[in-house]
Design an enzyme around this catalytic site. Sequence first.
Site, PDB file in Angstrom:
ATOM      1  N   ASP A 184      21.845 -58.632 174.569  1.00 47.49           N
ATOM      2  CA  ASP A 184      22.600 -59.659 175.627  1.00 47.49           C
ATOM      3  C   ASP A 184      23.846 -59.452 175.242  1.00 47.49           C
ATOM      4  OD1 ASP A 184      22.927 -61.567 177.065  1.00 47.49           O
ATOM      5  OD2 ASP A 184      21.876 -62.970 175.958  1.00 47.49           O
ATOM      6  N   SER A 185      24.807 -59.871 176.192  1.00 43.28           N
ATOM      7  CA  SER A 185      26.236 -59.722 176.264  1.00 43.28           C
ATOM      8  C   SER A 185      26.997 -60.814 175.474  1.00 43.28           C
ATOM      9  CB  SER A 185      26.790 -59.606 177.755  1.00 43.28           C
ATOM     10  OG  SER A 185      26.789 -60.575 178.202  1.00 43.28           O
ATOM     11  N   TYR A 201      25.444 -65.828 177.459  1.00 43.97           N
ATOM     12  CA  TYR A 201      24.744 -67.148 177.491  1.00 43.97           C
ATOM     13  C   TYR A 201      25.485 -67.909 176.521  1.00 43.97           C
ATOM     14  CZ  TYR A 201      20.722 -70.125 176.640  1.00 43.97           C
ATOM     15  OH  TYR A 201      20.105 -71.151 176.616  1.00 43.97           O
ATOM     16  N   ASP A 216      28.492 -62.532 181.628  1.00 44.66           N
ATOM     17  CA  ASP A 216      28.386 -63.117 182.708  1.00 44.66           C
ATOM     18  C   ASP A 216      28.565 -64.618 182.404  1.00 44.66           C
ATOM     19  OD1 ASP A 216      26.012 -63.231 181.285  1.00 44.66           O
ATOM     20  OD2 ASP A 216      25.107 -64.213 183.017  1.00 44.66           O
ATOM     21  N   GLN A 255      23.606 -64.504 189.002  1.00 43.67           N
ATOM     22  CA  GLN A 255      23.722 -66.106 188.722  1.00 43.67           C
ATOM     23  C   GLN A 255      23.555 -66.730 190.173  1.00 43.67           C
ATOM     24  OE1 GLN A 255      23.601 -67.662 186.175  1.00 43.67           O
ATOM     25  NE2 GLN A 255      23.796 -65.954 184.604  1.00 43.67           N
ATOM     26  N   ASP A 291      12.067 -61.554 177.759  1.00 37.74           N
ATOM     27  CA  ASP A 291      12.496 -61.820 176.335  1.00 37.74           C
ATOM     28  C   ASP A 291      12.226 -63.399 176.201  1.00 37.74           C
ATOM     29  OD1 ASP A 291      15.218 -63.521 175.761  1.00 37.74           O
ATOM     30  OD2 ASP A 291      15.328 -62.416 177.569  1.00 37.74           O
ATOM     31  N   CYS A 314      -9.109 -62.626 168.576  1.00 40.36           N
ATOM     32  CA  CYS A 314      -7.743 -62.083 168.681  1.00 40.36           C
ATOM     33  C   CYS A 314      -7.823 -61.179 167.127  1.00 40.36           C
ATOM     34  CB  CYS A 314      -6.727 -63.171 168.058  1.00 40.36           C
ATOM     35  SG  CYS A 314      -5.393 -62.363 167.826  1.00 40.36           S
ATOM     36  N   CYS A 320      -5.050 -59.567 165.771  1.00 42.43           N
ATOM     37  CA  CYS A 320      -4.006 -59.815 164.856  1.00 42.43           C
ATOM     38  C   CYS A 320      -4.179 -59.819 163.206  1.00 42.43           C
ATOM     39  CB  CYS A 320      -2.838 -60.814 165.369  1.00 42.43           C
ATOM     40  SG  CYS A 320      -3.201 -62.578 164.643  1.00 42.43           S
ATOM     41  N   CYS A 379      -5.057 -63.619 162.304  1.00 40.20           N
ATOM     42  CA  CYS A 379      -6.486 -63.935 162.609  1.00 40.20           C
ATOM     43  C   CYS A 379      -7.584 -62.951 161.916  1.00 40.20           C
ATOM     44  CB  CYS A 379      -6.757 -63.688 164.150  1.00 40.20           C
ATOM     45  SG  CYS A 379      -5.757 -65.097 165.121  1.00 40.20           S
ATOM     46  N   HIS A 431       0.899 -63.803 164.586  1.00 37.49           N
ATOM     47  CA  HIS A 431      -0.074 -64.177 165.616  1.00 37.49           C
ATOM     48  C   HIS A 431       0.782 -64.174 167.119  1.00 37.49           C
ATOM     49  CE1 HIS A 431      -3.410 -65.885 167.946  1.00 37.49           C
ATOM     50  NE2 HIS A 431      -2.763 -66.707 168.258  1.00 37.49           N
TER      51      HIS A 431
END
Length: 381
Positions: free
Chosen positions: A90-91, A94, A144, A186, A263, A301, A303, A306, A332
């Site tokens: 990310d630049s 944000y 941005d 945007q 993300d 699950c 993982c 679990c 998890h």
Amino acid sequence: MFELLQTDTQTAARLGRLTTPHGVVETPVFMPVGTQATVKALDPRELEEMGTQIILGNTYHLYIRPGLEILQAAGGLHRFMNWHKPILTDSGGYQVFSLAQIRKIHPHGVEFRSHVDGARLFLGPREAMAIQRVLGSDIAMVFDECPPYDAPPREQRLAVERTLRWARECREQPRAEGQQVFGIVQGGTNAELRQYCARELVAMDFDGYAIGGVSVGEPEPEMFRAVDMTVPHLPVEKPRYAMGLGTPAQIVELVARGVDMFDCVLPTRVARNGTAFTRRGAFPLKGGAYKADFRPIEEGCDCFACRHFTRAYLRHLLNVNEILGLRMVSVHNTHLYLKLMADIRAAIRAGCFEEFRREFVAGYVPSRRVLSARAAAGLER
């Protein structure tokens, strides 16, 4: 760099393949968030074992700590954190939104007061691209401006104009070898602004396009509306990335709208507060109801958490503040997101995604606790 392999016949869902200097990414894909050169509570081996294809880092945070000198001496972000698969950065744009109280916007960037020590620093399109060039990320995001979703129309328009001006400047900057650059659309919930911003960015011919200005505190219907306003104006042959999203059910719905990349900090953020995701919703594992519950977090699950631990044991660890507890819930939750994306890809491939979507969304119960955590993501993103 991006190959569209298949489009669902009943929805806008897509299968794609994104090629980067550090490997191929199959889309739709979820990117665990490694804001400060680590996915919180997880190590690279665990991430690889659960099928992570690409992670996200943050320009602003890495610029402050450990700083460019260290990252350059280390040979870039991949070597510094011992992660050899793709990274998107990310630049820092944000933070123009999340650090509103300690920043001032100028024509060529943003003046910040560091959230760490109050030191004054400046970040603009030139600086953001230079930092990402040192980081050596596979995908760099343009700098941005992300205004609040309920900002007045004039503010939204000014933010779009700045975003476009800064995108042009980012486009002109040198990049790391093989590095792709994505533009960010945007415009809040204004259809005209979204269309205008997308059209201008597409004319600049970026390698991919992100839908920005979502997951910034807006109600869920407004989030979907912003995506619906944007996707039709993005090129079919380029990847589409919804930034900072979302819950499992939201991701399924956004894949149906033609989004390829996601993300979100939620899997590890809510895990640290003792909340576990399942395919039917999320629940507070610290609760007394699980004191003698010897089932895994989620039946079926596979993982590590679990397969090896019960709800009762993990609840105990969380309530006595043992690190293993939050680590295992993080394992998890992240595994669940990654497995969901693999199942989505399989459903699109098999031509049954719409059936998968209906069943998943109908069976998923949203959690107020999780939605509150999404709205409060702030600096971690």
